[in-house]
Design a protein around this motif. Sequence first.
Motif, PDB file in Angstrom:
ATOM      1  N   ASP A 114       0.478   3.940  -8.627  1.00  0.00           N
ATOM      2  CA  ASP A 114       0.707   3.336  -9.935  1.00  0.00           C
ATOM      3  C   ASP A 114       0.945   4.382 -11.017  1.00  0.00           C
ATOM      4  O   ASP A 114       0.334   4.346 -12.073  1.00  0.00           O
ATOM      5  CB  ASP A 114      -0.480   2.448 -10.325  1.00  0.00           C
ATOM      6  N   SER A 133       3.657  -0.244  -2.293  1.00  0.00           N
ATOM      7  CA  SER A 133       2.722   0.234  -3.309  1.00  0.00           C
ATOM      8  C   SER A 133       1.500  -0.673  -3.350  1.00  0.00           C
ATOM      9  O   SER A 133       1.527  -1.798  -2.831  1.00  0.00           O
ATOM     10  CB  SER A 133       3.393   0.277  -4.689  1.00  0.00           C
ATOM     11  N   THR A 137      -0.252  -2.252  -8.749  1.00  0.00           N
ATOM     12  CA  THR A 137       0.918  -1.714  -9.436  1.00  0.00           C
ATOM     13  C   THR A 137       1.529  -2.788 -10.318  1.00  0.00           C
ATOM     14  O   THR A 137       1.765  -3.907  -9.870  1.00  0.00           O
ATOM     15  CB  THR A 137       1.976  -1.231  -8.422  1.00  0.00           C
TER      16      THR A 137
END
Length: 366
Positions: A114, A133, A137
């Motif tokens: 992030d 991710s 995020t």
Amino acid sequence: MRILVFANTPAHVHLYRHTVNRLERAGHDVLVLTREYACTTDLLEFFGMPYRVYGDHGTDAYSRLRFARELGGQLGTIVRESVRFRPDVVFGRGPYAALAGTVTRAPTVLVLDDEPGDFNHTVSRPFADCILSPAVTRRDLGPDHYTFEGFKECAYLHPDVFEPDGRIREYLGVDPEEPYVLLRFNALDALHDTDLEGFRPEQRRDLIERLSEDATVFVSDERGEMELRDSPARPYDLHPALIHDAMAEASLLVADTGTMATEAALLGTPAFRYRGTDDHEYGEFQALERAGLAEQFDAYENLRDRAIDVLGDEGVPARWQRRRQAYVGELVNLTDLLVDIATARGSLDRLSPPAKQAIRPRSQSL
């Protein structure tokens, strides 16, 4: 299969080390492309990972100027090594991995965290076949962006993966019941650290003096410039591969760097991060704060006083470990997921049912 992995920082080595080991044991060919940066190649050697160096990246202004002059040569080396290796899938982040995937026509998987959006993401995103991710995020990077419940550090600190070295106190020279603190001071030399300032020199000295009244203090200075000869602190001078073992046994970690604060929190060690001039809100830290595993501070004095309070509270270790078991144990084992993606040649359609259940399109997470 042939899997190409980019590990440009020490954190990247940890991210992929268990994945590389498992893929090799399964009979796949793996190559890590890396650069000389901090202790990156030391870690690759320690963990026995197969690698080749394509360039270097120093921490001072001269080194960065030289890096800019040599960038073309480094990109050329990446192209040659990638074409020679002929990967079936590429893992990494940023333009280097994107370039390797483009010239070899191999599926490219970018594993991100992030951090703020920057040039690296802008350049590499159009060339990625899959972007992975943490679910915390907040950015949406398009239709190929998928998330998982956890952190990139879950690839090596998930309870199913991490096994602490029981000899770490012996290595550090501290008694079995002796409390100790790790202080980590960031070099703040990465691209995303531009214009950031962490602890000032006088704050570092004050923090060391105050915390050393209640615990043994070890200092890990990324720049290697601190003079500790007349200080009550001791330098952290073990091999960098042992840092997580040291964190797991510590009573407290204080840092002005993000990665190590996240790592300590996931290990159940109280993790205090000083923001300094960094006003970006990171999803990872917000999640860890909600879980009661990490704390962030804008004012140095508040951090110092809170650290002193925690060292004086005998119930802290047990509370933090209960929080870790309740929170971290439910997160995704990222190594399992990366191995599955690699063996599926980056195609999410060919993932095993457990792996498919572990990810979801980013658009559905908003």
